[in-house]
Design a protein around this motif. Structure first.
Motif, PDB file in Angstrom:
ATOM      1  N   UNK A   7       0.839  -1.195   0.000  1.00  0.00           N
ATOM      2  CA  UNK A   7       0.000   0.000   0.000  1.00  0.00           C
ATOM      3  C   UNK A   7       0.878   1.250   0.000  1.00  0.00           C
ATOM      4  N   UNK A  37       1.239   4.076  -2.891  1.00  0.00           N
ATOM      5  CA  UNK A  37       1.031   5.487  -2.587  1.00  0.00           C
ATOM      6  C   UNK A  37       2.233   6.308  -3.047  1.00  0.00           C
ATOM      7  N   UNK A  73     -14.157   8.955  -8.658  1.00  0.00           N
ATOM      8  CA  UNK A  73     -14.793   8.265  -7.536  1.00  0.00           C
ATOM      9  C   UNK A  73     -16.223   8.711  -7.298  1.00  0.00           C
ATOM     10  N   UNK A 104     -11.269  -7.522   7.335  1.00  0.00           N
ATOM     11  CA  UNK A 104     -10.588  -6.347   7.883  1.00  0.00           C
ATOM     12  C   UNK A 104      -9.596  -5.788   6.860  1.00  0.00           C
ATOM     13  N   UNK A 110     -11.443  -3.954   4.175  1.00  0.00           N
ATOM     14  CA  UNK A 110     -11.953  -2.669   4.634  1.00  0.00           C
ATOM     15  C   UNK A 110     -10.836  -1.646   4.752  1.00  0.00           C
ATOM     16  N   UNK A 111      -9.715  -2.101   5.282  1.00  0.00           N
ATOM     17  CA  UNK A 111      -8.650  -1.161   5.600  1.00  0.00           C
ATOM     18  C   UNK A 111      -7.881  -0.719   4.354  1.00  0.00           C
ATOM     19  N   UNK A 112      -7.553  -1.673   3.490  1.00  0.00           N
ATOM     20  CA  UNK A 112      -6.617  -1.368   2.414  1.00  0.00           C
ATOM     21  C   UNK A 112      -7.252  -1.283   1.029  1.00  0.00           C
ATOM     22  N   UNK A 113      -8.302  -2.045   0.792  1.00  0.00           N
ATOM     23  CA  UNK A 113      -8.695  -2.287  -0.589  1.00  0.00           C
ATOM     24  C   UNK A 113      -9.104  -1.024  -1.332  1.00  0.00           C
ATOM     25  N   UNK A 114      -9.803  -0.129  -0.625  1.00  0.00           N
ATOM     26  CA  UNK A 114     -10.258   1.103  -1.260  1.00  0.00           C
ATOM     27  C   UNK A 114      -9.147   1.843  -1.980  1.00  0.00           C
ATOM     28  N   UNK A 115      -7.974   1.910  -1.336  1.00  0.00           N
ATOM     29  CA  UNK A 115      -6.863   2.657  -1.918  1.00  0.00           C
ATOM     30  C   UNK A 115      -6.300   1.965  -3.158  1.00  0.00           C
ATOM     31  N   UNK A 151      -6.206   7.796  -4.101  1.00  0.00           N
ATOM     32  CA  UNK A 151      -6.643   8.446  -2.885  1.00  0.00           C
ATOM     33  C   UNK A 151      -6.247   9.927  -2.937  1.00  0.00           C
ATOM     34  N   UNK A 152      -7.044  10.781  -2.296  1.00  0.00           N
ATOM     35  CA  UNK A 152      -6.835  12.216  -2.492  1.00  0.00           C
ATOM     36  C   UNK A 152      -5.547  12.745  -1.873  1.00  0.00           C
TER      37      UNK A 152
END
Lengths: 741, 741
Positions: free
Chosen positions: B191, B195, B347, B678, B681-686, B691-692
């Motif tokens: 991650x 980034x 998004x 978990x 939820x924590x990582x997948x979105x990015x 991400x902004x």
């Protein structure tokens, strides 16, 4: 119940309705009752009897309700109420549609009836031959009572394997297609309503704010305020306006609450003092300072309250400062100068770790549940699952504690456990009453408290907005009511008797449901009829609020504020209203083909409901919030769930009728699932977020950002002094915190 | 297979590996082979033997690979490759961890061994009493062969109900916890890698663009171009730059392809002409104009091609104009002047109807699959489900068509159906070979074509980016390989014999898996060993590409471009490489406790893989795309799936061992599900979106928007003339289309 007693009960209900309607017509024209029958108009600063409705014509309100447009409802009561009417009319439109078909259908019933009358004449030998011609379930339902007249109009009257069943099969499809068509159209309509409302050119504070939760730990030397400001300034350098860090308001809320209480008491004491007494002069009211005003020193109320207010005001100010400076929590409201940016930000991921800096749309200021704002990401998820489990257990096993309590609270036990009650309990008249009602008492109390309990559970989930809590509680209530009332009553005792069959073949539940449906048709018919005649009669006449208001006015209220509190009507209570409407939808859908005679009752229920509530929405209820029809997707999904239940039940019932072409119905439940999926894909997104083409509409005027910001400050934190005194606290300006960096 | 033959096979594989490594060391230092062993460096314009690696030391490459940092890999081969190494090292790190434990473990096995040796001495009467002490499965595995030496190190050697099983139970937990810990750490690392790469201050075209699909029908009199421009200008008045409407390029692509073909042929003809001939002068090459150059008129190649090129260039220009003006489709690429706006737009919902104006991130220009861009919303969903069903059927029933083909293509049938083959088939030597290989032929061909078939299926889903197609195909291949190789081999014949048991008790599949696991341990041990020694040996030495390159160079290639094509290495083939690594992970995990001896082999597989591929990534493969580690979440989920399979299998196996405390293992699979949830939820979105806080980083220079725009124009649409000639077409400027409104 036989046919005549059904008619009697119907007639009685209708009579009650007529009496209540006449009562309404008479009472609502009396000047003193205006605040009970027209509070919404009064709150909006309108004349109660605008448009000449103060006539003696008892049907004037009907005319008014019918002539009111959707725009009128939106103006008076907001989008949510308008959406509720869409729901009600989708509720009865399909039945009107289907009614037309069921006319043919009832005709068919008559044909069958005449067929049965004719058959013994034409084929007497065949009829007396054996019992195959006579259906099992016909005999089944007759054994349930002698309610044969209505039964003859129902599907139970059709012979098994009869080709006449084709008509019922077609009808099953027809009802489904009509439901799909109408809910789809309604969804489109509601979506348009929502879009129109959201793109309105008026400034709405919540459209300029986002809610930011799950802030990571701030680096040392940085306040929460600085952290939020720096972060959002770097991402939105041009449109970021200001932030409001959420604080722990527990202490300050408490003080503020006390202060407000004393202020009210002071106003009341002053009003009492100002009252003209017999001797021409007012007496200064007194009160005791101890517990509940029952003990302690007797003091002059006005002086005492004034002193208390002064003391608490100082305390509040000190606490406000402490709260704003030192009780900043890990969430914030962030304000933008543009609606589009707020809409964009609320839909986008801000941090690489998704459980940090979660940004969502801000609810209306009045809906914001401050205490829930600081609950953390995983905490929210865990709470949600725990609540789901609790709700599931409540729905399935709610009878167990109630049965236990009922068993304990028998008269015998009461006498044993609470011996001091003996003399009272032993009075003969009271004994009879207690013996009759004690067993149900626990159930009645439970059912009365259930909505509150579900609201509490939904709030515990950590939901930040009031309307969302109501939505969530309403959903839970729906599952409770459908599972327990509909399925519970229908299957009833049969279930427990044959629990083993279900364990072996779980899908036999539907068979059982199908088998026990026709027998209960009359029960539900009476239920629906009672519900609309008596329920809507009471709703329209507002007898209970009227009596309460007059009692309060006479004995309790001393000033305007208290009086206003006494008549203030609250909003249309969606938590219980929507689920009980949904129950009627479920019942009517499930019986629509089996006993089409229920359809006119369904139509009447929704038509009458539409009419009565139209009146109430325009004149009585004051909406507590505006969520722009956010509840609609849930209503639609639940209508389709009811349809799904109906389709599966029909599959079972046709199976019971041993109809060879039953598999033709198999595509229907699948179609329902596809339909829900398509609707969700097409419409649901726009209900979760503010869509950009909507947010990008131009505004009537440049938004007054300071005012928007201020509308979000909780009342307990509003300082009466100049704001400049707060320096670098949870509410301060970004420029200041920047200059101090 | 007995122990010595296992050692023989191991030794042979090792020998092959050594030979291949020496061969590599020798071949890679030869000048002429540089393009085969160092193409990535050459493509990047670097010296092949930079850093003094041109030594005769056969281990120099190992030193180089070991000393290379992650940053080196990112520089040479991109984030995706770096992520693949994270995957490989998470693959072997846990085994190193576990190895330490398994050392104790193996000791334990020895203890057990000595226990069994001692027991008959101490308790001879008890031992000879009956067969209970001897486990069923010990006898079971021995019946599978005489491979007892390794078996003695495995769990199958433990007595049923033995308290020694406690150690294995703890080990089961240990492996799980280590896997959770390491994959979580790896996820965090990847991650961060993603980034960092995304927030780089270099301008990347895809970060300034979004892909817009499902445009609604344009109002009459409005072109697609105008529609898109108006819409986005109104929402993003400040940051909207320009749009590129997607056109139907089928025709223009075809002409462009022909043109490019002729250009290549011309270059080749010219190269042949330039070749020094025996008589000192070049001969002008000729060719035939008909089918495949085999028939038709004989013409002078250079003239003919020149003429063709001229003709096609004109045709292309005309077609380009027509395409850009009249073949505009319902999707577009929209360019913004700011990374943040593009990230926000990708998004967010743009239209009230979610199936209109769907906006997603734009893939890299080189990844864009133009033909998929115009597929509509519901069309995509339907395609997806259809593809899923096809893949499911392929995985489960792939043996049926193959068995059928094998049955048909026996020698006998061939002779009957294709009588002209008779004389060939009847040759004795050929007959033996054919008889041996014909039955497997269909399977071999199927397995070779499978990745291509899965790629085709994934592309049919309507996915717009190349890397996504590869990801999707890789996932499908994983399910195929785990289901068919691992479960297939393990349960194998047992399954069909006891198909009835499964029908009655579906969860007995895991029991069966558990029972048949120990017997197959040696098979998989050999499989893994062969895979890494021979597989990685071939990978490192690149014998096959080397031979092909030299053959092509000698007989086919006439100019530089053709030569380059001959040695161009392509990328690390993720479609098959990741799933086959996953297969090894699955195998090693599932056997880690049952037969801990497999663990060192697992470690070797991943360590060797890491080493060899590090070399290949740095020197050989040229990545075809960059998706910034987008594949990682899928890898992680699949590792946990393998772990889940392992946990459930262990549950079954402990059950088979009749261990009373087996239920202690029940929380493990549940824990795995929670862990996946978990992480998601924590990582997948990015990984799904930019991400902004990443997109808002400042750039090194102001982006050259014109260049960004041009990089997305497909090659077939690039016009050689001045662009000004296109007026108001799919590529034109917004200002122009505005002026014409």
């Amino acid at each position: 119940m036989d046919f005549s007693s059904f008619l009697t009960s119907l007639g009685t209900s209708f009579l009650i309705f007529i009496v209540l309607m006449v009562l309404f017509a008479w009472l609502s024209t009396r000047q003193g009752n205006a605040v009970v029958y027209y509070p919404n108009r009064i709150v909006k600063g309108m004349e109660p009897w605008e448009g000449g409705s103060r006539t003696r014509n008892p049907f004037a309100w009907i005319k008014e309700a019918l002539s009111s447009s959707e725009q009128d409802v939106i103006n008076m009561s907001g989008i949510d109420t308008a959406v509720y009417f869409v729901f009600l009319s989708t509720g009865f439109c399909p039945y009107l549609f289907v009614s037309f078909f069921s006319f043919l259908h009832t005709l068919l019933g008559i044909l069958v009836l005449s067929g049965i009358v004719l058959l013994p004449v034409l084929l007497p030998i065949a009829a007396t031959d054996d019992g195959v011609k006579k259906n099992e379930h016909t005999s089944n339902t007759t054994s349930n009572g002698t309610f044969s007249d209505l039964d003859k109009l129902s599907m139970a009257n059709i012979e098994v394997k009869s080709p006449r069943l084709w008509a019922f099969l077609v009808a099953t499809y027809w009802v489904s297609v009509v439901t799909y068509f109408l809910t789809f159209k309604a969804y489109k309509h509601v979506s348009a309503l929502r879009a129109t409302a959201l793109m309105s050119n008026e400034v709405k504070p919540e459209q300029f704010a986002v809610l930011v939760r799950d802030l990571p730990n701030a680096t040392s030397g940085q306040t929460r305020k600085q952290q939020v400001d720096t972060y959002f300034k770097s991402i939105y350098p041009e449109t970021f306006y200001r932030s409001m860090v959420v604080t722990n308001n527990k202490e300050v809320d408490k003080i503020w609450g006390e202060l407000e209480g004393f202020k009210k008491k002071l106003a009341r004491a002053e009003a009492i003092y100002a009252l003209p007494q017999r001797n021409g002069q007012g007496t200064r009211p007194t009160n005791r300072t101890g517990f509940l005003g029952l003990c302690g020193k007797k003091v002059d109320s006005i002086e005492y309250y004034n002193e208390k207010i002064k003391e608490l005001t100082q305390k509040l100010e000190a606490e406000q400062k402490v709260t704003l400076r030192e009780k900043q929590q890990g969430s914030a409201l962030v304000f933008f100068t543009s609606r589009v940016t707020a809409a964009l930000a609320a839909q986008s991921l801000h941090a690489q770790m998704v459980d940090n800096w979660t940004v969502t749309e801000a609810p209306e200021p009045r809906q914001l549940i401050w205490s829930n704002l600081t609950i953390k990401f995983y905490d929210r998820i865990i709470r949600q699952y725990v609540v789901y489990i609790v709700v599931f257990l409540t729905i399935v096993f709610y009878m167990i504690p109630i049965a236990f309590i009922s068993a304990v609270t028998t008269l015998k036990n009461l006498r044993k456990l609470l011996p001091f009650l003996k003399p009272i309990v032993d009075i003969a008249a009271l004994k009879t009453v207690l013996e009759a009602y004690l067993p149900q008492l626990a159930l009645i109390i439970f059912l009365a408290l259930l909505p509150k309990f579900l609201l509490f559970l939904s709030k515990t989930e950590g939901i930040p907005s009031g309307s969302h809590v109501i939505r969530a509680a309403s959903g839970k209530y729906f599952y409770f009511i459908v599972f327990n009332v509909f399925i519970g009553v229908t299957i009833g005792g049969t279930l427990f008797a044959s629990i083993k069959t279900i364990e072996e073949k779980p899908n036999s539940v539907f068979d059982m449901l199908a088998k026990s449906l026709p027998g209960n048709a009359t029960f539900f018919l009476t239920f629906v009829a009672l519900k609309f005649f008596v329920g809507y009669g009471l709703e329209l006449s507002r007898i209970v609020p009227l009596i309460i208001y007059h009692l309060k006015r006479k004995y309790l209220c001393k000033n305007e504020a208290e009086l206003r509190e006494a008549w203030f009507p609250g909003d249309i209570n969606y938590v219980t209203r929507v689920p009980s409407d949904m129950l009627v939808v479920t019942i009517v859908l499930c019986y629509s083909v089996i006993a089409p005679v229920i359809i006119p009752f369904g139509v009447l229920y929704f038509a009458l409901g539409w009419l009565v509530l139209r009146n109430q929405a325009l004149k009585v209820y004051v909406p507590a919030y505006e969520s722009y029809g956010r509840i609609w997707p849930h209503m639609q999904t639940r209508i389709i769930s009811a349809l799904f239940l109906y389709q599966v039940t029909m599959l079972g019932y046709f199976g019971v009728m041993r109809f060879y072409y039953t598999p033709i119905l198999v595509p229907l439940p699948i179609l329902s699932l596809v339909f829900v999926f398509v609707c969700r894909k097409k419409f649901y997104g726009a209900f979760c977020h503010t869509v950009l083409e909507v947010a990008s509409q131009e505004l009537k005027e440049t938004p007054h950002m300071e005012q928007i910001f201020k509308s979000f400050i909780p009342p307990s934190l509003i300082s009466e002094k100049q704001e400049d005194e707060h320096f670098e606290d949870a509410l301060s300006q970004v420029s200041r915190s920047e200059s101090s960096v």
